[in-house]
Design an enzyme around this catalytic site. Structure first.
Site, PDB file in Angstrom:
ATOM      1  N   GLU A 106      -0.390  30.844  28.607  1.00 50.97           N
ATOM      2  CA  GLU A 106      -0.995  32.147  29.151  1.00 50.97           C
ATOM      3  C   GLU A 106      -0.526  33.296  28.213  1.00 50.97           C
ATOM      4  O   GLU A 106       0.899  33.679  28.213  1.00 50.97           O
ATOM      5  CB  GLU A 106      -0.963  32.211  30.538  1.00 50.97           C
ATOM      6  CG  GLU A 106      -1.455  31.367  31.600  1.00 50.97           C
ATOM      7  CD  GLU A 106      -3.189  31.174  31.234  1.00 50.97           C
ATOM      8  OE1 GLU A 106      -3.872  32.031  30.594  1.00 50.97           O
ATOM      9  OE2 GLU A 106      -3.811  30.171  31.642  1.00 50.97           O
ATOM     10  N   CYS A 169      -2.478  31.459  40.784  1.00 48.21           N
ATOM     11  CA  CYS A 169      -1.669  31.338  39.277  1.00 48.21           C
ATOM     12  C   CYS A 169      -1.480  32.580  38.964  1.00 48.21           C
ATOM     13  O   CYS A 169      -0.429  33.033  38.285  1.00 48.21           O
ATOM     14  CB  CYS A 169      -2.196  30.291  38.460  1.00 48.21           C
ATOM     15  SG  CYS A 169      -2.084  28.581  39.246  1.00 48.21           S
ATOM     16  N   HIS A 188      -0.838  26.564  31.807  1.00 45.04           N
ATOM     17  CA  HIS A 188      -1.919  25.733  33.038  1.00 45.04           C
ATOM     18  C   HIS A 188      -2.016  24.337  32.462  1.00 45.04           C
ATOM     19  O   HIS A 188      -2.086  24.143  31.135  1.00 45.04           O
ATOM     20  CB  HIS A 188      -3.281  26.634  32.975  1.00 45.04           C
ATOM     21  CG  HIS A 188      -3.447  27.417  33.989  1.00 45.04           C
ATOM     22  ND1 HIS A 188      -3.610  28.951  34.024  1.00 45.04           N
ATOM     23  CD2 HIS A 188      -3.362  27.075  35.379  1.00 45.04           C
ATOM     24  CE1 HIS A 188      -3.644  29.360  35.261  1.00 45.04           C
ATOM     25  NE2 HIS A 188      -3.564  28.585  35.990  1.00 45.04           N
TER      26      HIS A 188
HETATM   27  N1  PCA Z   1      -3.837  26.261  40.126  1.00 40.73           N
HETATM   28  C1  PCA Z   1      -4.400  27.546  40.798  1.00 40.73           C
HETATM   29  C2  PCA Z   1      -3.676  28.002  41.954  1.00 40.73           C
HETATM   30  C3  PCA Z   1      -2.754  26.773  41.900  1.00 40.73           C
HETATM   31  C4  PCA Z   1      -2.629  26.016  40.882  1.00 40.73           C
HETATM   32  O1  PCA Z   1      -2.151  25.240  40.424  1.00 40.73           O
HETATM   33  C5  PCA Z   1      -4.670  28.738  39.817  1.00 40.73           C
HETATM   34  O2  PCA Z   1      -5.218  28.624  38.556  1.00 40.73           O
HETATM   35  O3  PCA Z   1      -4.710  29.804  40.152  1.00 40.73           O
END
Ligand code: PCA
Length: 230
Positions: A106, A169, A188
């Site tokens: 990110e 997240c 992610h």
């Molecule tokens: N993914 C979600 C919240 C927790 C996770 O593992 C997200 O992308 O916000």
């Protein structure tokens, strides 16, 4: 909340052999949430215990792991307590992005929360902003292009992602970026491949173990960066 293997206390001989003070790298995963009863990010945290922890220790970096709740109302308090307890020099959050095909490093957190998807407590956020009257974006403080290259080189298809979305997240990344921690970032991960390969899938997804191995390389890169920034 701080779980998994914890960390080894460095003995004095190791300490004196070290050129500088040991640094702390905090790595977090998340618990389950609607649509993801099993969250692979917390499994990755567990897999980093052992070999990865020892490898980083040799670089003078103490790895600390924690699992965060996927609850809008609980994240600020949980994060504040965790950061106060661990006083990290670098933080890497890991979360699941179930619809993505690749790992995403990110670029920034956004001051925005969705009211479309309830959290693990079946609740929506109280406000549309993570922090009232704060900047729209906070940029990740990690070399995102380098991390994406490191993940790709380690066999995990990865790309840079514009921002962490608008769910828990993103809330977590945005809040951690508001702290005075030199290195902060977010990766992610896609859903891992199950034990039986998907015969007809065009792009076979990678396994949890492959992702964990690639993330270990990313952690080594972050550790080196933390040493440089020291
Ligand atoms: N993914 C979600 C919240 C927790 C996770 O593992 C997200 O992308 O916000």
């Amino acid at each position: 909340m701080i779980g998994g293997c914890g960390f080894h206390v460095l003995d004095e001989a190791k300490m004196s052999a070290m050129p500088t003070r040991p640094l702390t790298l905090l790595v977090t995963g998340f618990g389950p949430f609607p649509g993801a009863p099993f969250n692979p990010s917390s499994a990755i945290i567990t897999m980093l215990c052992g070999a990865a922890t020892r490898r980083l220790e040799r670089l003078g970096v103490r790895l600390t792991m924690a699992c965060l709740p996927v609850v809008f109302a609980d994240v600020p308090g949980a994060l504040t307590a965790l950061l106060a307890e661990t006083t990290p020099d670098a933080v890497l959050h890991i979360g699941l992005a179930g619809r993505r095909k690749k790992l995403g490093v990110e670029r920034q957190g956004r001051n925005r929360l969705t009211r479309l998807f309830p959290d693990a407590a079946r609740a929506l956020p109280a406000a549309r902003h993570v922090v009232a009257q704060a900047p729209e974006f906070r940029r990740a403080r990690l070399p995102v292009a380098q991390l994406a290259r490191t993940l790709n080189a380690a066999g995990a298809p990865a790309e840079i992602s514009r921002d962490a979305g608008a769910y828990v997240c993103n809330q977590t990344l945005y809040l951690t970026l508001g702290e005075t921690i030199p290195l902060v970032g977010f990766i992610h991960i896609p859903r891992p491949r199950g034990r039986r390969p998907l015969a007809r899938a065009k792009t076979p997804r990678i396994t949890l173990r492959q992702m964990a191995r690639a993330i270990e390389e990313a952690l080594v890169a972050v550790a080196r960066e933390a040493r440089r920034a020291q």
